[in-house]
Design an enzyme around this catalytic site. Structure first.
Site, PDB file in Angstrom:
ATOM      1  N   ASN A  45       0.859  -1.182   0.000  1.00  0.00           N
ATOM      2  CA  ASN A  45       0.000   0.000   0.000  1.00  0.00           C
ATOM      3  C   ASN A  45       0.894   1.230   0.000  1.00  0.00           C
ATOM      4  O   ASN A  45       1.467   1.586   1.028  1.00  0.00           O
ATOM      5  CB  ASN A  45      -0.914  -0.020   1.236  1.00  0.00           C
ATOM      6  CG  ASN A  45      -1.850   1.169   1.273  1.00  0.00           C
ATOM      7  OD1 ASN A  45      -1.884   1.971   0.338  1.00  0.00           O
ATOM      8  ND2 ASN A  45      -2.625   1.285   2.345  1.00  0.00           N
ATOM      9  N   LYS A  47      -0.002   4.232  -0.463  1.00  0.00           N
ATOM     10  CA  LYS A  47      -0.686   5.428   0.051  1.00  0.00           C
ATOM     11  C   LYS A  47      -0.424   6.598  -0.918  1.00  0.00           C
ATOM     12  O   LYS A  47      -0.308   6.372  -2.109  1.00  0.00           O
ATOM     13  CB  LYS A  47      -0.268   5.707   1.492  1.00  0.00           C
ATOM     14  CG  LYS A  47      -0.401   4.431   2.344  1.00  0.00           C
ATOM     15  CD  LYS A  47      -0.326   4.650   3.817  1.00  0.00           C
ATOM     16  CE  LYS A  47      -0.487   3.289   4.516  1.00  0.00           C
ATOM     17  NZ  LYS A  47      -0.663   3.393   5.944  1.00  0.00           N
ATOM     18  N   HIS A 130      -9.967   1.181   3.830  1.00  0.00           N
ATOM     19  CA  HIS A 130      -8.770   1.369   4.660  1.00  0.00           C
ATOM     20  C   HIS A 130      -9.114   2.284   5.839  1.00  0.00           C
ATOM     21  O   HIS A 130      -9.866   3.240   5.691  1.00  0.00           O
ATOM     22  CB  HIS A 130      -7.636   1.962   3.831  1.00  0.00           C
ATOM     23  CG  HIS A 130      -6.325   1.909   4.543  1.00  0.00           C
ATOM     24  ND1 HIS A 130      -5.978   2.823   5.510  1.00  0.00           N
ATOM     25  CD2 HIS A 130      -5.296   1.025   4.467  1.00  0.00           C
ATOM     26  CE1 HIS A 130      -4.782   2.512   5.991  1.00  0.00           C
ATOM     27  NE2 HIS A 130      -4.342   1.424   5.372  1.00  0.00           N
ATOM     28  N   GLU A 132      -7.608   4.621   7.204  1.00  0.00           N
ATOM     29  CA  GLU A 132      -7.354   6.052   6.980  1.00  0.00           C
ATOM     30  C   GLU A 132      -8.541   6.682   6.265  1.00  0.00           C
ATOM     31  O   GLU A 132      -8.930   7.811   6.557  1.00  0.00           O
ATOM     32  CB  GLU A 132      -6.045   6.224   6.186  1.00  0.00           C
ATOM     33  CG  GLU A 132      -4.829   5.909   7.047  1.00  0.00           C
ATOM     34  CD  GLU A 132      -3.601   5.475   6.263  1.00  0.00           C
ATOM     35  OE1 GLU A 132      -3.582   5.606   5.023  1.00  0.00           O
ATOM     36  OE2 GLU A 132      -2.648   4.984   6.908  1.00  0.00           O
ATOM     37  N   GLU A 205      -6.483  -5.019   9.754  1.00  0.00           N
ATOM     38  CA  GLU A 205      -5.432  -4.049  10.078  1.00  0.00           C
ATOM     39  C   GLU A 205      -5.801  -3.294  11.351  1.00  0.00           C
ATOM     40  O   GLU A 205      -6.552  -2.313  11.289  1.00  0.00           O
ATOM     41  CB  GLU A 205      -5.264  -3.042   8.938  1.00  0.00           C
ATOM     42  CG  GLU A 205      -4.901  -3.669   7.614  1.00  0.00           C
ATOM     43  CD  GLU A 205      -4.281  -2.649   6.677  1.00  0.00           C
ATOM     44  OE1 GLU A 205      -3.090  -2.779   6.389  1.00  0.00           O
ATOM     45  OE2 GLU A 205      -4.980  -1.708   6.262  1.00  0.00           O
ATOM     46  N   GLY A 211       1.364   2.016  10.717  1.00  0.00           N
ATOM     47  CA  GLY A 211       2.330   3.112  10.631  1.00  0.00           C
ATOM     48  C   GLY A 211       2.915   3.523  11.961  1.00  0.00           C
ATOM     49  O   GLY A 211       3.562   4.560  12.065  1.00  0.00           O
ATOM     50  N   SER A 251       2.234  -2.344  10.484  1.00  0.00           N
ATOM     51  CA  SER A 251       3.671  -2.414  10.812  1.00  0.00           C
ATOM     52  C   SER A 251       4.255  -3.803  10.594  1.00  0.00           C
ATOM     53  O   SER A 251       5.122  -4.253  11.347  1.00  0.00           O
ATOM     54  CB  SER A 251       3.920  -1.929  12.240  1.00  0.00           C
ATOM     55  OG  SER A 251       3.515  -0.575  12.370  1.00  0.00           O
TER      56      SER A 251
HETATM   57  P1  PGA Z   1       1.895  -0.015   7.700  1.00  0.00           P
HETATM   58  O1  PGA Z   1       0.576   0.236   6.854  1.00  0.00           O
HETATM   59  O2  PGA Z   1       2.558  -1.247   7.136  1.00  0.00           O
HETATM   60  O3  PGA Z   1       2.695   1.221   7.487  1.00  0.00           O
HETATM   61  O4  PGA Z   1       1.486  -0.188   9.111  1.00  0.00           O
HETATM   62  C1  PGA Z   1      -0.305  -0.781   6.527  1.00  0.00           C
HETATM   63  C2  PGA Z   1      -1.483  -0.182   5.822  1.00  0.00           C
HETATM   64  O5  PGA Z   1      -1.813   0.968   6.079  1.00  0.00           O
HETATM   65  O6  PGA Z   1      -2.099  -0.852   4.978  1.00  0.00           O
END
Ligand code: PGA
Length: 315
Positions: A45, A47, A130, A132, A205, A211, A251
Site C-alpha cells: 500500500n 498510500k 482502509h 485512513e 489491520e 504506521g 507495521s
Molecule cells: P503499515 O501500513 O505497514 O505502514 O502499518 C499498513 C497499511 O496501512 O495498509
C-alpha cells in the site's frame, strides 16, 4: 551471495515454522484445512507517496527481481496517477490495485474514479475501507455501509477487493475488537452472494498498529483472524470462511513477517510504510526505499516456506 542469503533465510524460517506450528496446533480457534488451500496474498500500500521518477526506479527493481513463488499473489496498491505507468511497465505477475473507487458509476462526480473505469484501464484489484479512509484524514470518513456498497459495486464491475477492517487502540483495550470487526463486515455480508465472496480478501489491520511500529503479536493476530473467520462461517457460510483470505496489516516488516505468516489463519499481508521513513518523495534510491522493496521480496520468500511447512490444526 544473494542465493546464499536466501538459503540461510529459508533454513531459519523452516526451523522457526516447525516450532511455531506445534505451538499453533495447541491454540483455540484454528481451522482444519489443507495447508495449500488458500493462496497467499501480499499487498503493498503505497498510500499517497511517490513520484514518476521514484516509481520508474522501483519498477525497474521489481522487474529485475526473482520469480514470485507459485500460489502467491503480489499486488501493489498505487496512487491513481501512477497506475497507468505500472500497468505499462511493471512485470505482469505483479498486479496493481487502486486504493479507492467511487460509490457511484460514471457521471457528474467531479474528482471521483469509478470501479468501471479501473476495470476499463485493466486493473484487477482495489483496496477499500482502509482505516485512513474510514477515519477521513480531515474529511468526512467512510462508514461501514458505504464501504460495503463500494465493495459490491467494485465486484459487480469485475474487480477484486482488499476489504480492510480493524479496531482502534481504545476498542482493543475495551475488549470490543470483534464487535468492531463484525460491525464493519455485517453490511457486506448482507449484500454479497456466497459466490461474490470469492472476489474479497479481508485485510485485518488494527488501527493502532498502522504506521506506528507497533505490531500485533502473532498470537493476537491469529486469535483475531480466527475470530473473523468464525464470524464469516456464522454469517456467510463455512465454505466462504474456509476459502476467504485474511491478510494482516499494521507495521508488518521483514523482522516480524515470518512469525505472523506462520499462523494458520494469516494468509498474507498488507504492507504500507511509515510516511516519515518512506523515501519516495526524497530519495528514490535511498536506504529506506531499498529496504521497503527488499521487505516485499522477503515476504515472497516467507510465503513459499510457510505454505509448504505450516500445519493447520484442528478446531
Ligand atoms: P503499515 O501500513 O505497514 O505502514 O502499518 C499498513 C497499511 O496501512 O495498509
Amino acid at each position: 551471495m544473494k542465493l546464499l542469503l536466501g538459503l540461510t533465510m529459508i533454513g531459519q524460517t523452516l526451523a522457526f515454522t516447525t516450532r511455531s506450528a506445534s505451538v499453533a496446533s495447541k491454540r483455540i480457534g484454528s481451522s482444519l484445512r489443507m495447508a495449500s488451500s488458500r493462496p497467499y496474498l501480499i499487498g503493498g500500500n503505497w498510500k499517497a507517496n511517490g513520484t514518476v521518477a521514484s516509481v520508474e526506479k522501483l519498477v525497474a527493481e521489481f522487474n529485475a527481481a526473482g520469480p514470485i513463488p507459485p500460489n502467491t499473489d503480489v499486488v501493489i496498491g498505487a496512487p491513481f496517477i501512477h497506475i497507468p505507468m505500472l500497468l505499462n511497465t511493471l512485470r505482469p505477475d505483479i498486479k496493481v490495485a487502486a486504493q479507492n473507487s467511487a460509490l457511484t458509476g460514471t457521471g457528474a462526480h467531479t474528482g471521483e474514479v469509478c470501479a468501471s473505469q479501473l476495470k476499463d484501464l485493466g486493473l484487477e484489484w482495489v483496496i477499500l475501507g482502509h482505516s485512513e479512509r474510514r477515519e477521513g484524514f480531515g474529511m468526512a470518513g467512510e462508514d461501514s455501509k458505504l464501504v460495503a456498497d463500494k465493495t459490491k459495486l467494485a465486484i459487480d464491475e469485475g474487480l477484486k477487493v482488499m476489504f480492510c477492517i480493524g479496531e482502534k487502540k481504545e476498542e482493543r483495550e475495551a475488549g470490543t475488537t470483534m464487535d468492531v470487526c463484525a460491525e464493519q463486515m455485517a453490511p457486506l455480508a448482507e449484500i454479497l452472494s456466497e459466490d461474490e465472496w470469492a472476489n474479497v480478501s479481508i485485510a485485518y489491520e488494527p488501527v493502532w498498529a498502522i504506521g506506528t511500529g507497533l505490531t500485533a503479536t502473532p498470537e493476537m493476530a491469529q486469535e483475531t483472524h480466527a475470530n473473523i473467520r468464525q464470524w464469516v462461517a456464522a454469517n456467510v457460510s463455512q465454505k466462504v470462511a474456509d476459502a476467504v483470505q485474511i491478510q494482516y496489516g499494521g507495521s508488518m516488516n521483514g523482522g516480524n513477517a515470518k512469525a505472523l505468516l506462520a499462523e494458520n489463519d494469516i494468509d498474507g499481508g498488507l504492507i504500507g510504510g511509515d510516511h516519515s521513513s518512506w523515501s519516495f518523495s526524497t530519495s528514490s534510491t535511498g536506504p529506506e526505499h531499498r529496504s521497503r522493496h527488499k521487505k516485499l521480496l522477503q515476504f515472497c520468500t516467507y510465503m513459499t516456506i510457510q505454505r509448504e511447512t505450516r500445519q493447520r490444526s484442528v478446531m
